[in-house]
Scaffold this motif. Structure first.
Motif: not given
Lengths: 194, 247, 194
Positions: B27, B31, B34, B40-42, B98-99, B101-103, B105-108
């Protein structure tokens, strides 16, 4: 307090041993030995005059800050619960093997954990958690270890049968067991793992 | 680390330097990719990122990198999913990313907290505690802390550390030293002297021979019998001894 | 300095870890907790006002005397004391997850970080920064981890409430995760990195 006295106070506080005037002079490249001595004098006077709980003491060729002798008794009497010591990972693992496999010899423990066990066994013995319970009939008649009543007390157990999952774990922890026995033990091992 | 020139998309990004120990996992590496390209992560261009990710772990020769390989396979799967035709106005379509992206962001967020912890620890490290302790007052030893949960965790660590071949080794014909011991003891009760062949019993297998030999040695060591051979290659003779009083 | 402040200074001086107000109250049978707090205030003021090389710091639920941060460089340069080694990135990330989600199991930590956590968990446990605090009811009853007082000490925190709140972080996660996130989060991400 002048900057050098301040620096010296911090250094004496955090150093693992008394420091000489020469060592203290290395704190500040511009400071002479005479400066250091003057700063030490100032620090001593400040601590004494301000009736601090600590004092500056010269001993063994060096300087250190110590608590005042008159306060020793009160500090000794006070109940500073030393943080409860915990067993190391190695000690716990050894204790785990002994509790489920007792009576068990050092060689067997070392075979299971794959590392030598002498130091750990001694320290567990010193803490009163294990004791010698006999001697094996095997070559060299090695000592056999078992857990003590205080081990049970610590865990709040009435007896060893109260250990959780005693049957399956005793089998799983038996290194020779797998060799001498059949598929049943393998099944028990797999179960214990899941 | 390999000194080969970077391959695939990496060469296209000037000044792009990657070192394995700079990353705390797949992860983290994602990052980094990116951020390098200000993506953008999204809205991750999965095809491009998947190629770059594979390129990096290939270049680094990540042998111990099961975690990286796992992520690589996820990315490749995502890339395939993104290629599936779809109508943009299709109802109920969920972005396959989506999954991820969620991971990310959480890791971020975790990385942000880790950074805060690091700054805090650095600030704390500027202050030294008392190191030189005069002879400490004699404190009674504090009570030791130990609980079942800890003990069981240790059991699990031990079990997981036992090499599995040992656990699953099955020996079809185990040595039967106890059986041999009993047979010899019975024979010696009947007569004071027996031969090795008698001790072996009828139709001995190699396992029986080994078991008997071990039993004899053990019984001899305990002083219950004596084994003698009158001449080289002569038959082995087993004689009863009275047990030692001390034993 | 009043006698209780003096005693407290001596006690804190000789203790290698923070002492709680309750522990300090055992120094003097006649002292109330309020007395101890007043004496701590006086001591703090005296050390600050007198520009001493050490200061009184509240952390990990207790009080400790430490050297002033501004003196760290000179003391280190003189090589009387070495700074504690920094934690690795993996250790910090794992601590970040545990400190916010405790009690938390290994599987959740690995899921968030995307890497296996066995080695890091063991070394954090050996350093006394985390400990097993229980077992989950989930399948296999996995161990749950939490932070220790030494974790607070290492960071100089009074308690866990000193950690930044989730809504103070630049990346505030929506409760339902990615489905609800949009370009705003990506912007926040870029900012957090800079």
């Amino acid at each position: 307090m002048n900057p050098l006295s301040q620096l010296i106070e911090a250094a004496l506080f955090s150093a693992p041993r008394p420091l000489t005037a020469e060592e203290l002079a290395t704190l500040d490249a511009d400071a002479s030995l005479a400066d250091v001595r003057a700063a030490l004098d100032e620090l001593k006077e400040l601590l004494d005059f301000g009736q601090h709980g600590v004092e500056l003491v010269e001993m063994a060729g060096g300087w250190q800050i110590l608590t005042r002798p008159s306060l020793a008794e009160a500090i000794e009497r006070a109940q500073f619960t030393a943080r409860t010591p915990r067993l190391t990972g190695a000690a716990l693992e050894t204790l785990a093997i002994i509790s489920y496999r007792q009576p068990v010899g050092r060689a067997e423990i070392e075979e299971i954990r794959g590392v030598s066990a002498g130091g750990v066994l001694r320290s567990l013995q010193e803490r009163g958690l294990i004791e010698v319970v006999g001697r094996s009939e095997a070559l060299g008649r090695p000592l056999l270890y078992g857990t003590t009543p205080s081990f049970l007390e610590l865990l709040g157990l009435r007896d060893l049968a109260d250990l959780p999952r005693a049957d399956e774990l005793m089998i799983a922890l038996h290194p020779h067991g797998a060799a001498a026995t059949g598929p049943d033990d393998a099944a028990a091992y797999v179960e214990a793992e899941s | 680390m390999t000194t080969d020139a970077p391959t695939i998309a990496l060469g296209a990004t000037p000044g792009f330097v990657v070192q394995l120990d700079r990353f705390n996992g797949p992860l983290d590496l994602l990052l980094h990719l990116l951020r390098e390209q200000q993506i953008e992560i999204s809205d991750i261009p999965i095809a491009q990122i998947a190629d770059q990710f594979l390129g990096v772990i290939h270049e680094l020769g990540l042998n111990q990198a099961a975690d990286y390989l796992d992520m690589a396979s996820r990315l490749v799967r995502l890339k395939a999913q993104m290629l599936l035709p779809r109508r943009s106005e299709e109802e109920g379509w969920e972005d396959p990313r989506a999954e991820l992206v969620r991971r990310l962001l959480e890791y971020q967020q975790i990385k942000e907290i880790a950074l805060w912890l690091q700054r805090q620890a650095d600030r704390r490290a500027l202050q030294f505690a008392r190191a030189f302790l005069p002879a400490p007052p004699e404190l009674p030893p504090p009570p030791l802390e130990l609980d079942i949960v800890e003990l069981l965790a240790a059991v699990e660590r031990v079990i997981s550390g036992i090499p599995s071949p040992v656990l699953h080794r099955v020996v079809a014909r185990p040595l039967n030293v106890e059986g041999a011991t009993m047979r010899i003891e019975t024979l010696l009760q009947e007569s004071a002297e027996i031969s090795f062949r008698e001790a072996l019993g009828p139709n001995p297998t190699i396992v029986d021979v080994l078991s008997t030999l071990l039993a004899l040695l053990e019984l001899a060591r305990r002083g219950l019998l004596r084994v003698a051979q009158d001449a080289p290659f002569a038959a082995m003779v087993i004689r009863r001894e009275s047990p030692l009083a001390a034993d």
